[in-house]
Design a protein around this motif. Structure first.
Motif, short mmCIF file in Angstrom:
data_model
loop_
_atom_site.label_atom_id
_atom_site.label_comp_id
_atom_site.label_asym_id
_atom_site.label_seq_id
_atom_site.Cartn_x
_atom_site.Cartn_y
_atom_site.Cartn_z
N GLN A 230 37.19 22.84 -26.12
CA GLN A 230 37.93 22.89 -27.37
C GLN A 230 39.15 23.80 -27.28
O GLN A 230 40.21 23.51 -27.84
CB GLN A 230 37.00 23.37 -28.50
N GLU A 231 39.02 24.88 -26.52
CA GLU A 231 40.17 25.77 -26.33
C GLU A 231 41.23 25.09 -25.46
O GLU A 231 42.43 25.31 -25.67
CB GLU A 231 39.71 27.08 -25.70
N VAL A 232 40.82 24.28 -24.50
CA VAL A 232 41.77 23.52 -23.70
C VAL A 232 42.57 22.58 -24.60
O VAL A 232 43.81 22.50 -24.51
CB VAL A 232 41.05 22.71 -22.60
N VAL A 233 41.87 21.90 -25.49
CA VAL A 233 42.53 20.99 -26.44
C VAL A 233 43.56 21.76 -27.27
O VAL A 233 44.72 21.31 -27.43
CB VAL A 233 41.49 20.32 -27.37
N LYS A 234 43.19 22.91 -27.78
CA LYS A 234 44.08 23.70 -28.62
C LYS A 234 45.31 24.16 -27.85
O LYS A 234 46.44 24.12 -28.37
CB LYS A 234 43.32 24.92 -29.17
N ILE A 235 45.14 24.58 -26.60
CA ILE A 235 46.27 25.04 -25.79
C ILE A 235 47.24 23.90 -25.54
O ILE A 235 48.47 24.06 -25.65
CB ILE A 235 45.76 25.64 -24.47
N ILE A 236 46.72 22.72 -25.22
CA ILE A 236 47.59 21.57 -24.98
C ILE A 236 48.37 21.22 -26.25
O ILE A 236 49.57 20.92 -26.20
CB ILE A 236 46.77 20.36 -24.48
N GLN A 237 47.70 21.29 -27.39
CA GLN A 237 48.39 21.02 -28.67
C GLN A 237 49.53 22.01 -28.89
O GLN A 237 50.64 21.61 -29.28
CB GLN A 237 47.39 21.11 -29.82
N GLU A 238 49.28 23.28 -28.64
CA GLU A 238 50.30 24.31 -28.85
C GLU A 238 51.49 24.13 -27.90
O GLU A 238 52.65 24.24 -28.31
CB GLU A 238 49.69 25.71 -28.66
N VAL A 239 51.18 23.85 -26.64
CA VAL A 239 52.25 23.65 -25.67
C VAL A 239 53.10 22.44 -26.04
O VAL A 239 54.34 22.48 -25.98
CB VAL A 239 51.66 23.48 -24.25
N ARG A 240 52.45 21.37 -26.48
CA ARG A 240 53.19 20.18 -26.88
C ARG A 240 54.03 20.44 -28.12
O ARG A 240 55.20 20.06 -28.18
CB ARG A 240 52.20 19.03 -27.16
N ASP A 241 53.45 21.15 -29.11
CA ASP A 241 54.19 21.44 -30.34
C ASP A 241 55.41 22.32 -30.08
O ASP A 241 56.44 22.21 -30.77
CB ASP A 241 53.27 22.12 -31.36
N ASN A 242 55.30 23.19 -29.09
CA ASN A 242 56.41 24.09 -28.75
C ASN A 242 57.37 23.48 -27.74
O ASN A 242 58.31 24.16 -27.29
CB ASN A 242 55.86 25.41 -28.18
N GLN A 243 57.14 22.20 -27.40
CA GLN A 243 57.99 21.46 -26.46
C GLN A 243 58.12 22.19 -25.12
O GLN A 243 59.21 22.27 -24.53
CB GLN A 243 59.37 21.19 -27.07
N GLN A 244 56.99 22.73 -24.66
CA GLN A 244 56.95 23.39 -23.36
C GLN A 244 56.25 22.47 -22.36
O GLN A 244 55.89 21.34 -22.67
CB GLN A 244 56.20 24.73 -23.50
N LYS A 245 56.06 22.97 -21.15
CA LYS A 245 55.37 22.23 -20.09
C LYS A 245 54.17 23.05 -19.63
O LYS A 245 54.18 24.28 -19.69
CB LYS A 245 56.30 21.96 -18.91
N LEU A 246 53.14 22.37 -19.12
CA LEU A 246 51.87 23.02 -18.80
C LEU A 246 51.44 22.74 -17.36
O LEU A 246 51.47 21.59 -16.91
CB LEU A 246 50.78 22.54 -19.75
N ILE A 247 51.02 23.79 -16.66
CA ILE A 247 50.44 23.66 -15.34
C ILE A 247 49.01 24.19 -15.38
O ILE A 247 48.78 25.32 -15.83
CB ILE A 247 51.23 24.44 -14.28
N THR A 248 48.05 23.38 -14.95
CA THR A 248 46.65 23.79 -14.92
C THR A 248 46.29 24.33 -13.54
O THR A 248 46.64 23.73 -12.51
CB THR A 248 45.74 22.60 -15.26
N ILE A 249 45.60 25.47 -13.52
CA ILE A 249 45.24 26.13 -12.27
C ILE A 249 43.72 26.16 -12.13
O ILE A 249 43.00 26.40 -13.10
CB ILE A 249 45.76 27.59 -12.25
N GLY A 250 43.24 25.92 -10.92
CA GLY A 250 41.81 26.05 -10.63
C GLY A 250 41.53 27.43 -10.09
O GLY A 250 41.68 28.43 -10.79
N ALA A 251 41.18 27.52 -8.80
CA ALA A 251 40.88 28.82 -8.19
C ALA A 251 42.05 29.34 -7.36
O ALA A 251 41.93 30.33 -6.65
CB ALA A 251 39.64 28.71 -7.30
N HIS A 252 43.17 28.66 -7.45
CA HIS A 252 44.41 29.08 -6.76
C HIS A 252 44.22 29.10 -5.24
O HIS A 252 44.70 30.01 -4.55
CB HIS A 252 44.87 30.45 -7.28
N THR A 253 43.54 28.10 -4.71
CA THR A 253 43.34 28.00 -3.27
C THR A 253 44.14 26.85 -2.66
O THR A 253 44.05 26.59 -1.46
CB THR A 253 41.86 27.79 -2.93
#
Length: 432
Positions: free
Chosen positions: A29-52
């Protein structure tokens, strides 16, 4: 809030990027909220795992928003009846292995970095050393939950063992490197652990004399759990880093083979057959097995301790492995570059590590770029591909776009526009 430099750093090049913010969701649910905020702010999003990762797929090159899934790290459910393990995307391969250690089951894929997250493995379709028998990540995921760029949630795949119900959306997201959606949790295929294992090391004078034995093994009907190749100069890096000694065995090129199964008599017969393939065969004891596999698994990290490197993971038809390595070595010598080669003989995956050593930054960049142009052109000529398991990211994007068919690239771009019409998710990765 200051962003830890590790999230901004390209692990391969050392370049430091810039991000406008970083989020650490703990639930879908927090992932959903973050994507909504990034989209509303017309920004771009990069998802990170363990950074390997080794392809720059999570590098923030344009002040994007980062979302690390490292806290989305619960092992949700072990379902014995369906032989499925449900986990969140931030769970690491090591954590999965440790969880299953006291059960009769195991998760088959065995990628080089055990600190990698399962979500990151899915995003790149990681392979590893057991792929020749058990398949890659794609073959060991039954279902996933994915959040799309419009913040809607979808289920792809299922815990069913068969499915011919419409398009296979699961396989579209596996290997998409975070460009089509955010994988939040997964249903992994687990299977009973084999009762017995046997390991053997075969020594050869050169890769040229080793290569025919790979074809002989694979055409014999024997299906090894692992079929690894490396040379003595590669394993020397691990010996120095770990303080372990490689077994005393004649040869400059080696096959490391694991057999597993529930019939010990049959395994012993297969082991006897393998000993006939080389005058220099060493059946490994429990102690030597552990040491040899530690040395094999530590090659890349051991090189990193000594010099900057460009780690490549090209794949070619299995009958082209030895000729390809010989050609790539010749090219490297012509450019006065040092390189080591090793990989998965059973599936044609060659790991080529190009070493900077004492070169100046200017010399390194110039020689490396010239070499990579030649390398990827050669790989394409023999019918290979630029990545077997690390993904394209930004580091291989140029070569991927040069050698993929125009119609195939166009189809991929159309697919991206369907799932992510505003290029919200990981823009500029894989292709422009």
């Amino acid at each position: 809030m200051a962003i830890d430099k590790k999230y901004l750093t390209n692990r391969v090049t050392g370049e430091i990027g810039q991000a406008s913010a970083i989020h650490f969701p703990k639930t879908r649910q927090e992932v959903v909220k973050i994507i909504q905020e990034v989209r509303d702010n017309q920004q771009k999003l990069i998802t990170i795992g363990a950074h390997t990762g080794l392809s720059g797929a999570t590098f923030p090159d344009d002040n994007q928003v980062l979302m690390s899934l490292e806290k989305l790290n619960k092992i949700v459910k072990l379902d014995i009846e369906t032989q499925t393990l449900t986990v969140e995307a931030g769970v690491t391969i090591a954590e999965i292995s440790n969880f299953l250690a006291d059960t009769p089951y195991f998760y088959a894929p065995d990628p080089g970095s055990k600190a990698a997250s399962i979500g990151g493995n899915a995003a790149t379709n990681a392979g590893g050393m057991r792929a020749v028998k058990y398949g890659v990540t794609r073959d060991n995921i039954r279902g996933m939950r994915v959040v799309l760029a419009d913040s809607s949630e979808i289920q792809v795949g299922s815990i069913n063992r068969k499915d011919s119900s419409g398009y296979d959306l699961k396989d579209i997201f596996i290997g998409s490197e975070g460009t089509l959606g955010v994988i939040t949790d997964l249903d992994l295929k687990i299977q009973p652990k084999p009762q017995f294992t046997r390991d053997i090391l075969l020594g050869f004078e050169s890769l040229t004399s080793l290569a025919p034995k790979v074809f002989e093994i694979l055409s014999s009907g024997l299906v090894p759990a692992t079929l690894e190749f490396f040379e003595r100069d590669s394993i020397a890096f691990s010996e120095r880093a770990l303080g372990l000694a490689f077994p005393k065995i004649v040869g400059q090129a080696f096959l490391l083979i694991t057999l597993d199964g529930n019939d010990s008599v049959q395994l012993d017969k297969e082991l006897t057959y393998l000993t006939t393939l080389s005058e220099h065969a060493l059946v490994l004891t429990k102690e030597t097995r552990e040491n040899v596999w530690q040395l094999r698994g530590a090659i890349v990290s051991s090189v990193e301790l000594e010099t900057i490197q460009e780690p490549l993971d090209v794949v070619v038809p299995i009958n082209s492995v030895a000729p390809t390595i010989l050609a790539l070595k010749k090219m490297a010598k012509a450019e006065a570059l040092s390189a080591i080669f090793f990989g998965h003989a059973g599936d044609g995956n060659i790991h080529a590590n190009i070493l900077k050593n004492q070169l100046t930054d200017e010399e390194w960049i110039g020689k490396l770029n010239k070499y990579l142009d030649q390398l990827y052109a050669y790989i394409a000529k023999v019918g290979g591909k630029p990545s077997a398991e690390h993904g394209i990211g930004i580091l291989k994007k140029k070569y991927f776009q040069n050698y993929i068919g125009k119609n195939e690239l166009s189809a991929m771009k159309r697919l991206k526009s369907v799932f992510d019409p505003t290029s919200l998710l990981n823009p500029g990765k894989i292709f422009d």
